[in-house]
Write a protein that holds these residues in place. Structure first.
Motif, mmCIF file in Angstrom:
data_model
loop_
_atom_site.group_PDB
_atom_site.id
_atom_site.type_symbol
_atom_site.label_atom_id
_atom_site.label_comp_id
_atom_site.label_asym_id
_atom_site.label_seq_id
_atom_site.Cartn_x
_atom_site.Cartn_y
_atom_site.Cartn_z
ATOM 1 N N ARG A 229 42.894 21.707 37.832
ATOM 2 C CA ARG A 229 43.106 21.863 39.278
ATOM 3 C C ARG A 229 43.564 23.278 39.613
ATOM 4 N NH1 ARG A 229 45.288 16.637 38.650
ATOM 5 N NH2 ARG A 229 47.414 17.480 38.552
ATOM 6 N N LYS A 230 44.438 23.819 38.769
ATOM 7 C CA LYS A 230 44.941 25.167 39.005
ATOM 8 C C LYS A 230 43.818 26.201 38.899
ATOM 9 C CE LYS A 230 48.467 28.434 37.447
ATOM 10 N NZ LYS A 230 49.516 28.722 36.439
ATOM 11 N N VAL A 231 42.933 26.029 37.906
ATOM 12 C CA VAL A 231 41.808 26.951 37.714
ATOM 13 C C VAL A 231 40.883 26.928 38.927
ATOM 14 C CG1 VAL A 231 39.719 27.382 36.359
ATOM 15 C CG2 VAL A 231 41.870 26.898 35.190
ATOM 16 N N VAL A 232 40.564 25.740 39.427
ATOM 17 C CA VAL A 232 39.656 25.606 40.570
ATOM 18 C C VAL A 232 40.287 26.206 41.825
ATOM 19 C CG1 VAL A 232 38.493 23.947 42.079
ATOM 20 C CG2 VAL A 232 38.483 23.605 39.607
ATOM 21 N N GLU A 233 41.583 26.015 41.995
ATOM 22 C CA GLU A 233 42.267 26.542 43.178
ATOM 23 C C GLU A 233 42.291 28.065 43.188
ATOM 24 O OE1 GLU A 233 46.125 24.840 43.178
ATOM 25 O OE2 GLU A 233 45.433 22.796 43.621
ATOM 26 N N GLU A 234 42.531 28.674 42.018
ATOM 27 C CA GLU A 234 42.701 30.122 41.964
ATOM 28 C C GLU A 234 41.388 30.885 41.837
ATOM 29 O OE1 GLU A 234 45.496 31.173 38.978
ATOM 30 O OE2 GLU A 234 47.167 30.091 39.910
ATOM 31 N N CYS A 235 40.351 30.253 41.310
ATOM 32 C CA CYS A 235 39.058 30.940 41.146
ATOM 33 C C CYS A 235 38.102 30.486 42.248
ATOM 34 C CB CYS A 235 38.465 30.655 39.773
ATOM 35 S SG CYS A 235 36.915 31.533 39.484
ATOM 36 N N LYS A 236 37.827 31.378 43.197
ATOM 37 C CA LYS A 236 36.967 31.038 44.332
ATOM 38 C C LYS A 236 35.511 30.871 43.929
ATOM 39 C CE LYS A 236 40.550 31.397 46.967
ATOM 40 N NZ LYS A 236 41.208 30.151 47.440
ATOM 41 N N LEU A 237 35.151 31.303 42.717
ATOM 42 C CA LEU A 237 33.753 31.207 42.266
ATOM 43 C C LEU A 237 33.400 29.785 41.820
ATOM 44 C CD1 LEU A 237 33.588 34.499 40.171
ATOM 45 C CD2 LEU A 237 32.580 34.109 42.419
ATOM 46 N N ILE A 238 34.432 28.937 41.613
ATOM 47 C CA ILE A 238 34.196 27.563 41.156
ATOM 48 C C ILE A 238 34.365 26.613 42.335
ATOM 49 C CG2 ILE A 238 34.889 25.767 39.531
ATOM 50 C CD1 ILE A 238 36.064 27.948 37.753
ATOM 51 N N HIS A 239 33.320 25.872 42.653
ATOM 52 C CA HIS A 239 33.365 24.923 43.776
ATOM 53 C C HIS A 239 34.244 23.728 43.399
ATOM 54 C CE1 HIS A 239 31.913 22.123 46.897
ATOM 55 N NE2 HIS A 239 31.629 23.257 47.576
ATOM 56 N N PRO A 240 35.040 23.216 44.348
ATOM 57 C CA PRO A 240 35.908 22.066 44.051
ATOM 58 C C PRO A 240 35.175 20.856 43.480
ATOM 59 C CG PRO A 240 36.497 23.038 46.160
ATOM 60 C CD PRO A 240 35.249 23.735 45.717
ATOM 61 N N SER A 241 33.883 20.750 43.767
ATOM 62 C CA SER A 241 33.126 19.602 43.254
ATOM 63 C C SER A 241 32.970 19.648 41.733
ATOM 64 C CB SER A 241 31.737 19.557 43.910
ATOM 65 O OG SER A 241 31.004 20.735 43.594
ATOM 66 N N LYS A 242 33.257 20.815 41.133
ATOM 67 C CA LYS A 242 33.095 20.959 39.677
ATOM 68 C C LYS A 242 34.407 20.730 38.920
ATOM 69 C CE LYS A 242 29.084 24.010 39.657
ATOM 70 N NZ LYS A 242 28.469 25.207 39.063
ATOM 71 N N LEU A 243 35.375 20.110 39.585
ATOM 72 C CA LEU A 243 36.671 19.873 38.961
ATOM 73 C C LEU A 243 36.553 19.053 37.677
ATOM 74 C CD1 LEU A 243 39.765 20.044 39.015
ATOM 75 C CD2 LEU A 243 39.759 17.996 40.456
ATOM 76 N N SER A 244 35.761 17.992 37.715
ATOM 77 C CA SER A 244 35.615 17.136 36.527
ATOM 78 C C SER A 244 34.956 17.894 35.370
ATOM 79 C CB SER A 244 34.798 15.884 36.869
ATOM 80 O OG SER A 244 33.511 16.252 37.336
ATOM 81 N N GLU A 245 33.996 18.770 35.703
ATOM 82 C CA GLU A 245 33.327 19.565 34.661
ATOM 83 C C GLU A 245 34.311 20.548 34.017
ATOM 84 O OE1 GLU A 245 29.582 22.690 34.096
ATOM 85 O OE2 GLU A 245 29.878 21.673 36.028
ATOM 86 N N VAL A 246 35.173 21.166 34.858
ATOM 87 C CA VAL A 246 36.186 22.082 34.336
ATOM 88 C C VAL A 246 37.145 21.340 33.414
ATOM 89 C CG1 VAL A 246 38.143 23.564 34.961
ATOM 90 C CG2 VAL A 246 36.042 23.623 36.314
ATOM 91 N N GLU A 247 37.504 20.135 33.811
ATOM 92 C CA GLU A 247 38.425 19.333 33.004
ATOM 93 C C GLU A 247 37.818 19.001 31.644
ATOM 94 O OE1 GLU A 247 40.949 15.170 33.488
ATOM 95 O OE2 GLU A 247 40.153 16.198 35.255
ATOM 96 N N GLN A 248 36.536 18.673 31.614
ATOM 97 C CA GLN A 248 35.861 18.361 30.349
ATOM 98 C C GLN A 248 35.808 19.589 29.428
ATOM 99 O OE1 GLN A 248 32.041 16.805 31.406
ATOM 100 N NE2 GLN A 248 32.839 14.840 32.136
ATOM 101 N N LEU A 249 35.520 20.747 30.035
ATOM 102 C CA LEU A 249 35.459 21.975 29.230
ATOM 103 C C LEU A 249 36.827 22.335 28.660
ATOM 104 C CD1 LEU A 249 33.094 24.155 31.474
ATOM 105 C CD2 LEU A 249 32.516 23.035 29.317
ATOM 106 N N LEU A 250 37.868 22.139 29.462
ATOM 107 C CA LEU A 250 39.225 22.412 28.982
ATOM 108 C C LEU A 250 39.613 21.465 27.853
ATOM 109 C CD1 LEU A 250 41.161 23.082 32.320
ATOM 110 C CD2 LEU A 250 40.348 24.748 30.665
ATOM 111 N N PHE A 251 39.194 20.215 27.984
ATOM 112 C CA PHE A 251 39.479 19.236 26.935
ATOM 113 C C PHE A 251 38.789 19.638 25.630
ATOM 114 C CE2 PHE A 251 38.493 15.308 24.598
ATOM 115 C CZ PHE A 251 39.770 14.790 24.447
#
Length: 762
Positions: free
Chosen positions: A72-94
């Motif tokens: 959530r923090k990554v998506v909030e601070e990086c304007k290049l990542i659309h909020p709809s990709k939150l789940s994808e970011v979470e999977q990559l972090l995992f």
């Protein structure tokens, strides 16, 4: 004017795919920038698209991190990542959280992006390749403007796509080189930034000519030398202030004393300042060294660096604590170490001492590259001695249990084990138990060459051999060697068998197994080691006659004694084996009856120029003259004593020693050969004495024992035409009727009535 143009520029950023960084804990965001220039009416006049990427480094990510919160923090601070990709970011972090570290055996590929952005590179303005001229103009302003202009150009240079265009802009590159040459002492940030720009070019071989043209390499060498001197001054100043603080604290122990408080604050301030300066300096050194390392691909450029004392500067930098800088320094030293001159330069300074503190260390890449450098240096005998002196032996031994560094550590230890002085030191580490475990883990697979070679060296030491044989060690080794017929493993066993004491007596149970391997059908290398092992078993209670009969070895020995019947190494082992079994009375008699002695003499004629063959054959005669049955054969039926007399004055000390001992035994049982031996000894010593007298007379220029007319004052030392005839006539002239006489050319041999070739003196 700029604001008016801006009304007609339309910039659009389009988000793209997400992925993980291949080596770091970071996310890579791919995006596209579309720039369009509009006319006054709003029509599109010119457009351009560029694919870009942003790296989001996640330093705080570890096994205990809350992945959902971090996403959530990554998506909030990086304007290049659309909020709809939150789940994808979470999977990559995992995935990053659970990704295992790459194996140390994999070669780390060094890329330009490995130089991470440093403090001072951040800038609010986004660099634009179309504004390079504006950035160049900043290089002619004050120091802040110069740093800003260089930083903007650096942001462009870090993208390889822009390098070709920057290459064509000679004005920009010339200005950067000029500013670096003139102002590098004024600002560390400016020097670091400009060198970083040229580093981006140096990362590609085709641009090395450009970097060389502007003499950036020579400038980097000057920068390094200057910064290392500054570092020494900082160290001296800091030590002085620290000593002052400690002394004052001891004298004024009251913590609340105002003077003491002020002094402590001053010391803390000085240390903080030193830390800040050190960080900036190490950033500069790292960029400069990286550039020089890239340029060193050309050996001519590398030679120029050596002439400017690059090795000493690199070794001096090994004292730093910055691990990334150390990786670079050690990598550079490793590259240089393959040349003899550079290795000698490293030997002149305390390179090994400084490297020893890095073994072991938690930084995997640093430890790996340090071991590789030590391996290169370990080919030098003097540097191997230093490695032992600084305590690297137990440190390297501890790494044998580390799968990532086991191979490198073993290779260095193998080189150390080559020196006999250090073999015994391995017995006081846990090295041997680890090696034995590795040997038995191989099963029926071929043992690694490094492992078995290391074991062979260690087995040559008695204490190590005892440790190897502990428990079922020897039993397991014999079982494996006999099953796989492994010559290298048998060589290790052979080294164990050479030591007197408990290890040698353990071999009694395996004499039959070893003798069974000695057949014409077996591999020669394997048979050589089996013969060598048996030949080492000089055990009094061993019934060699039974062994020779049961395994029919005498015919095999006779066949192999023929010159050219096999490789020299195998024939030599057969001779050594005959010498060992000849210690047994009945065994020696059996060999004599088989006609093996003439075969040995024939072999002596053929191998008379090989000292090892001659020495071992003479030793066989020495063993055989101990026994009455074979003594008679040696003295009465062969010309062996005559050969021994001829070899009494051989150049090889060991051959002379064995000959003398053998002839002494013969002289005790045969008066005739005893007299011949004495006459030959007299003749030899007399000739040596005469040579000494003549040489002294020549050196001193005096007649010495000669008269004025050149005649000798002692006619009793004259040679007659019949031989040596002292005035007393004590020596019988019968000696000169013997078949063994002096040839006309001064060599010793046999007359035409004998069927033996003349033996040479060595």
């Amino acid at each position: 004017m700029q604001s008016e143009d801006a009304r007609y520029l339309k910039r659009k950023v389009k988000g793209g795919s997400l992925d993980v960084h291949p080596t770091e804990k970071a996310l890579i965001v791919q995006y596209e920038v579309e720039a369009t220039i509009l006319g006054e009416t709003g029509d599109e006049m010119l457009g351009d698209r560029k694919k870009c990427q942003k790296i989001i480094r996640l330093k705080s990510l570890n096994t205990n991190t809350d992945v959902a919160a971090l996403a959530r923090k990554v998506v909030e601070e990086c304007k290049l990542i659309h909020p709809s990709k939150l789940s994808e970011v979470e999977q990559l972090l995992f995935y990053l959280q659970n990704r295992k570290k790459a194996s140390g055996k994999e070669k780390r590929v060094v890329k330009p992006r490995d130089l991470t952005p440093f403090e001072g590179m951040e800038i609010d303005e986004e660099a634009n390749i179309n504004k390079v001229e504006e950035y160049v103009e900043l290089l002619y302003e004050g120091m802040e403007e110069k740093v800003k202009g260089a930083t903007l150009i650096l942001h462009l240079a870090r993208n390889p796509v822009n390098l070709e265009e920057l290459l064509e802009n000679e004005t920009a590159l010339g200005a950067l080189a000029r500013v670096l040459r003139e102002d590098w002492k004024q600002s560390v940030e400016l020097a670091t930034t400009i060198i970083y720009v040229f580093f981006c070019f140096s990362s590609f071989s085709q641009f090395h000519g450009l970097v060389t043209h502007y003499k950036i390499g020579a400038l980097c060498m000057n920068v390094m030398e200057h910064e290392l001197k500054r570092y020494d001054l900082w160290q001296d100043e800091l030590q002085k202030k620290t000593r002052t603080y400690i002394l004052h604290f001891r004298l004024w122990v009251w913590v609340n004393d105002p003077d003491n408080q002020a002094l402590r604050k001053e010391h803390e301030k000085a240390f903080k300042k030193y830390q800040g300066l050190l960080v900036k300096q190490e950033q500069l050194l790292r960029v400069a060294l990286y550039l020089l390392l890239n340029l060193a691909e050309d050996t001519r450029t590398e030679l120029k660096m050596r002439n400017k004392n690059i090795v000493h500067m690199l070794v001096k930098t090994l004292d730093r604590e910055n691990e990334e800088l150390l990786v670079l320094v050690v990598s550079f030293l490793k590259k240089l170490s393959i040349f003899l001159e550079n290795k000698n330069d490293m030997a002149e300074v305390d390179t090994v001492e400084r490297l020893s503190r890095l073994v072991p260390c938690e930084h995997e890449d640093l430890l790996n590259i340090t071991l590789r450098l030590l391996l290169n240096l370990s080919f030098d005998t003097g540097l191997r001695i230093k490695m032992v002196q600084v305590g690297l032996l137990p440190k390297l031994t501890s790494l044998l249990g580390d799968e990532n560094h086991k191979q490198m550590a073993m290779c260095i230890l193998y080189h150390i084990s080559v020196d006999d002085r250090f073999k015994s030191m391995f017995a006081y580490t846990d090295c041997i138990p680890q090696l034995m475990k590795m040997l038995f883990e191989h099963g029926e697979e071929r043992i690694d060459a490094e492992l078995i070679s290391f074991c062979i060296n260690l087995a040559a030491n008695k204490k190590n051999a005892q440790l190897i044989c502990e428990g079922n060690g020897l039993k397991m080794l014999m079982k494996r060697a006999l099953k796989l017929k492994d010559p290298l493993l048998m060589k290790m066993i052979r080294n164990i068998s050479q030591h007197d004491g408990p290890p040698k007596h353990l071999f009694i149970d395996y004499v039959g197994d070893l003798a069974a391997q000695i057949t014409p059908d077996e591999n020669e290398e394997y048979v050589i080691e089996c013969l060598g092992t048996l030949a080492n078993l000089t055990i009094a209670d061993l019934d060699w006659e039974l062994v020779l009969k049961e395994y029919n070895l005498v015919p095999y020995f006779k066949d192999r004694l023929k010159p050219g019947s096999a490789e020299d190494d195998l024939i030599l082992e057969v001779v050594i084996m005959i010498g060992t079994v000849s210690m047994d009375d009945s065994c020696a008699a059996m060999l004599a009856k088989s006609g093996i002695i003439p075969a040995i003499i024939e072999l002596l004629n053929a191998q008379q120029e090989d000292d090892e063959f001659v020495c071992q054959i003479v030793y066989v005669f020495y063993q055989m003259v101990f026994h009455q049955a074979t003594r008679e054969v040696i003295i009465k039926e062969t010309q062996a004593p005559a050969y021994l007399i001829d070899l009494m004055h051989d150049k090889n000390a060991e051959i002379r020693k064995v000959c003398d001992n053998t002839l002494d035994i013969i002289a005790e049982y045969d008066e005739e050969w005893g007299r011949k031996t004495q006459r030959e000894k007299f003749r030899w010593h007399n000739s040596q004495w005469l040579e000494m007298v003549e040489s002294r007379q020549m050196e001193e220029g005096e007649p010495f024992m000669y008269g004025e007319d050149g005649e000798m004052d002692r006619p009793d030392l004259f040679y007659s035409t019949d031989g040596i005839t002292p005035a007393s006539g004590a020596v019988s002239p019968d000696f000169f009727s013997d078949p063994y006489a002096q040839n006309g050319d001064g060599q010793h041999g046999y007359d035409s009535e004998t069927n033996f070739n003349t033996l040479k003196h060595y």
